[in-house]
Design a protein around this motif. Structure first.
Motif, PDB file in Angstrom:
ATOM      1  N   PRO A 146       0.822  -1.291  -0.105  1.00 46.21           N
ATOM      2  CA  PRO A 146      -0.164   0.062  -0.024  1.00 46.21           C
ATOM      3  C   PRO A 146       0.798   1.231   0.057  1.00 46.21           C
ATOM      4  O   PRO A 146       0.165   2.315  -0.527  1.00 46.21           O
ATOM      5  N   ASP A 147       2.068   1.176   0.396  1.00 40.46           N
ATOM      6  CA  ASP A 147       2.880   2.356   0.306  1.00 40.46           C
ATOM      7  C   ASP A 147       3.245   2.650  -1.077  1.00 40.46           C
ATOM      8  O   ASP A 147       3.373   3.993  -1.122  1.00 40.46           O
ATOM      9  N   TRP A 148       3.617   1.694  -2.062  1.00 38.30           N
ATOM     10  CA  TRP A 148       3.913   2.013  -3.145  1.00 38.30           C
ATOM     11  C   TRP A 148       2.543   2.621  -3.877  1.00 38.30           C
ATOM     12  O   TRP A 148       2.729   3.514  -4.699  1.00 38.30           O
ATOM     13  N   ILE A 149       1.182   1.977  -3.403  1.00 39.43           N
ATOM     14  CA  ILE A 149       0.113   2.631  -4.187  1.00 39.43           C
ATOM     15  C   ILE A 149       0.045   4.136  -3.693  1.00 39.43           C
ATOM     16  O   ILE A 149      -0.444   4.885  -4.503  1.00 39.43           O
ATOM     17  N   GLY A 150       0.222   4.293  -2.520  1.00 43.02           N
ATOM     18  CA  GLY A 150      -0.022   5.571  -1.967  1.00 43.02           C
ATOM     19  C   GLY A 150       0.877   6.743  -2.423  1.00 43.02           C
ATOM     20  O   GLY A 150       0.499   7.886  -2.928  1.00 43.02           O
ATOM     21  N   THR A 151       2.134   6.264  -3.025  1.00 49.25           N
ATOM     22  CA  THR A 151       3.080   6.986  -3.467  1.00 49.25           C
ATOM     23  C   THR A 151       2.404   7.635  -5.130  1.00 49.25           C
ATOM     24  O   THR A 151       2.571   8.785  -5.294  1.00 49.25           O
ATOM     25  N   VAL A 152       2.304   6.579  -5.642  1.00 49.69           N
ATOM     26  CA  VAL A 152       1.632   6.796  -7.050  1.00 49.69           C
ATOM     27  C   VAL A 152       0.617   7.714  -7.127  1.00 49.69           C
ATOM     28  O   VAL A 152       0.140   8.706  -7.772  1.00 49.69           O
ATOM     29  N   GLU A 153      -0.630   7.437  -6.523  1.00 45.88           N
ATOM     30  CA  GLU A 153      -1.705   8.252  -6.099  1.00 45.88           C
ATOM     31  C   GLU A 153      -1.155   9.778  -5.721  1.00 45.88           C
ATOM     32  O   GLU A 153      -1.946  10.841  -6.063  1.00 45.88           O
ATOM     33  N   ARG A 154      -0.254   9.960  -4.675  1.00 44.07           N
ATOM     34  CA  ARG A 154       0.010  11.197  -4.370  1.00 44.07           C
ATOM     35  C   ARG A 154       0.785  11.950  -5.612  1.00 44.07           C
ATOM     36  O   ARG A 154       0.335  13.130  -5.954  1.00 44.07           O
ATOM     37  N   THR A 155       1.352  11.157  -6.312  1.00 41.75           N
ATOM     38  CA  THR A 155       2.109  11.808  -7.505  1.00 41.75           C
ATOM     39  C   THR A 155       1.131  12.217  -8.541  1.00 41.75           C
ATOM     40  O   THR A 155       1.228  13.440  -9.242  1.00 41.75           O
ATOM     41  N   THR A 156       0.143  11.278  -8.688  1.00 38.33           N
ATOM     42  CA  THR A 156      -0.664  11.569 -10.202  1.00 38.33           C
ATOM     43  C   THR A 156      -2.023  12.472  -9.448  1.00 38.33           C
ATOM     44  O   THR A 156      -2.805  12.990 -10.494  1.00 38.33           O
ATOM     45  N   GLY A 157      -2.223  12.419  -8.002  1.00 39.84           N
ATOM     46  CA  GLY A 157      -3.345  13.118  -7.792  1.00 39.84           C
ATOM     47  C   GLY A 157      -4.853  12.381  -7.982  1.00 39.84           C
ATOM     48  O   GLY A 157      -5.962  12.833  -8.246  1.00 39.84           O
ATOM     49  N   ALA A 158      -4.524  11.074  -8.328  1.00 36.28           N
ATOM     50  CA  ALA A 158      -5.570  10.342  -8.725  1.00 36.28           C
ATOM     51  C   ALA A 158      -5.471   8.814  -8.011  1.00 36.28           C
ATOM     52  O   ALA A 158      -4.339   8.434  -7.946  1.00 36.28           O
ATOM     53  N   PRO A 159      -6.702   8.217  -7.718  1.00 30.89           N
ATOM     54  CA  PRO A 159      -6.674   6.629  -7.362  1.00 30.89           C
ATOM     55  C   PRO A 159      -6.315   5.634  -8.281  1.00 30.89           C
ATOM     56  O   PRO A 159      -6.320   6.259  -9.439  1.00 30.89           O
ATOM     57  N   LEU A 160      -5.642   4.829  -7.797  1.00 30.83           N
ATOM     58  CA  LEU A 160      -5.264   3.663  -8.757  1.00 30.83           C
ATOM     59  C   LEU A 160      -6.289   2.441  -8.545  1.00 30.83           C
ATOM     60  O   LEU A 160      -6.903   2.282  -7.483  1.00 30.83           O
ATOM     61  N   ILE A 161      -6.838   1.816  -9.515  1.00 28.47           N
ATOM     62  CA  ILE A 161      -7.501   0.787  -9.758  1.00 28.47           C
ATOM     63  C   ILE A 161      -6.743  -0.597 -10.062  1.00 28.47           C
ATOM     64  O   ILE A 161      -6.167  -0.274 -11.338  1.00 28.47           O
ATOM     65  N   LEU A 162      -6.548  -1.314  -9.458  1.00 26.47           N
ATOM     66  CA  LEU A 162      -5.908  -2.566  -9.993  1.00 26.47           C
ATOM     67  C   LEU A 162      -6.843  -3.804 -10.500  1.00 26.47           C
ATOM     68  O   LEU A 162      -7.970  -4.235  -9.963  1.00 26.47           O
ATOM     69  N   ARG A 163      -6.490  -4.236 -11.666  1.00 25.02           N
ATOM     70  CA  ARG A 163      -7.345  -5.151 -12.342  1.00 25.02           C
ATOM     71  C   ARG A 163      -6.488  -6.206 -12.971  1.00 25.02           C
ATOM     72  O   ARG A 163      -5.448  -6.277 -13.684  1.00 25.02           O
ATOM     73  N   ALA A 164      -6.709  -7.539 -12.386  1.00 21.97           N
ATOM     74  CA  ALA A 164      -5.942  -8.936 -12.827  1.00 21.97           C
ATOM     75  C   ALA A 164      -6.619  -9.351 -14.181  1.00 21.97           C
ATOM     76  O   ALA A 164      -7.881  -9.509 -14.452  1.00 21.97           O
ATOM     77  N   GLU A 165      -5.739  -9.755 -14.941  1.00 19.62           N
ATOM     78  CA  GLU A 165      -5.986 -10.254 -16.263  1.00 19.62           C
ATOM     79  C   GLU A 165      -5.302 -11.424 -16.467  1.00 19.62           C
ATOM     80  O   GLU A 165      -3.920 -11.458 -16.745  1.00 19.62           O
TER      81      GLU A 165
END
Length: 324
Positions: free
Chosen positions: A290-309
């Protein structure tokens, strides 16, 4: 532009040397990597006197120690210096390697590649210098272990004994021998290959061509390294000091693909949430941090959605912004 450019990325540090707009050398250092040069205190677990080696261990790791200190018995403590981290080679993981530390050496971590002299430090809001120089293609080469060059291609195989490079193409044998050697030398530097490296060139009877092929490697591969001549069967061996995992070795592992996908998410333009679609193992590796996810969300200013394929290859993840 020939200085090192360094990105302190999510979960890793990336360093590239760029010449004439192209990456000629690259390194990736995961944040949790055990760096060569680190000094720590370990316990001697096992003495292997015949080999003049031993196994040492500490709280969260172990290493093969050489040479074996005579004065330290099994169970005793000693200070060691890491010379190479552990390598997760397919089918045969290798322990880290270490040697006895100098008597006056103080415990501590070795310098990171982020500390390269004269390095230009790049942030996520800076121009994507690495991307402009071909970072995506570099990651594809590391992941697939296939490198194209005009008139041919290199196939890189990771084996327990050495890294092997096979050269194939449609050029005349002499031309392919020299062009392939040049491409192999450049790929060794670009993909940070080290240790024992074997290059299988087209077999040519002309000694002058074999000499020219060896000289083509010398012209593009930075020192230090040692090499043999090209023998009559078209084989040449190179030895480079091995202090970390090469890029192809890193991209055998799922976390490297997870970190690469997060870099892509940071650099994807648009607005709204970013959807990361990837193989389930890659998505699981991201979800576990979650720390990686939080870093990207702060950088982009947008939430991440993870989708497995499940049908996607490990290296085939992609990112899409809701609004371009």
């Amino acid at each position: 532009m020939a200085d090192w450019c360094v990105e302190r990325g999510i979960g890793e540090v990336r360093a590239t040397r760029i010449v004439d707009g192209a990456i000629v050398e690259a390194r990736i250092e995961p944040d949790d990597a055990l760096r060569a040069g680190t000094i720590l205190t370990a316990r001697l677990v096992r003495r292997m006197t015949v080999r003049n080696e031993g196994i040492v261990a500490w709280d969260d790791g172990e290493a093969l120690l050489a040479p074996l200190p005579r004065a330290v018995t099994e169970g005793g403590l000693l200070r060691i210096e890491i010379t190479r981290p552990a390598l997760d080679e397919p089918g045969k993981p290798k322990r880290a390697r270490a040697r006895p530390a100098a008597p006056d050496a103080a415990p501590g971590d070795a310098p990171s590649i982020a500390d390269l002299p004269g390095a230009r430090i790049m942030g996520p809001f800076d121009r994507d210098v690495l991307g402009d120089a071909g970072w995506a293609m570099l990651i594809e080469e590391a992941s697939t272990r296939q490198v194209a060059f005009p008139g041919g291609a290199l196939s890189i195989a990771l084996t327990p004994a050495m890294t092997l490079i096979d050269i194939d193409g449609e050029l005349a044998p002499a031309d392919l021998c020299i062009a392939g050697a040049r491409a192999a030398g450049a790929a060794i530097a670009r993909l940070d290959l080290a240790g024992s490296i074997g290059i299988d060139l087209p077999t040519v009877g002309d000694k002058a061509v074999r000499i020219a092929a060896a000289e083509a490697i010398d012209a593009v591969l930075p020192q230090p390294f040692e090499r043999t001549a090209v023998n009559g069967f078209g084989f040449l061996q190179i030895v480079r000091r091995r202090t970390r995992a090469s890029l192809p070795e890193l991209f055998v592992q799922v976390p490297a693909h997870a970190r690469a996908l997060l870099r892509q998410a940071e650099r994807t333009g648009g607005a709204g949430e970013r959807t990361l679609t990837a193989h389930p193992a890659v998505i699981a590796a991201i979800a576990a941090r979650p720390d990686w996810i939080g870093t990207v969300e702060r950088t982009t200013g947008a939430p991440l959605i993870l989708r497995a394929e499940p049908l996607l290859a490990i290296s085939a993840g992609h990112v899409q912004a809701r609004f371009p």
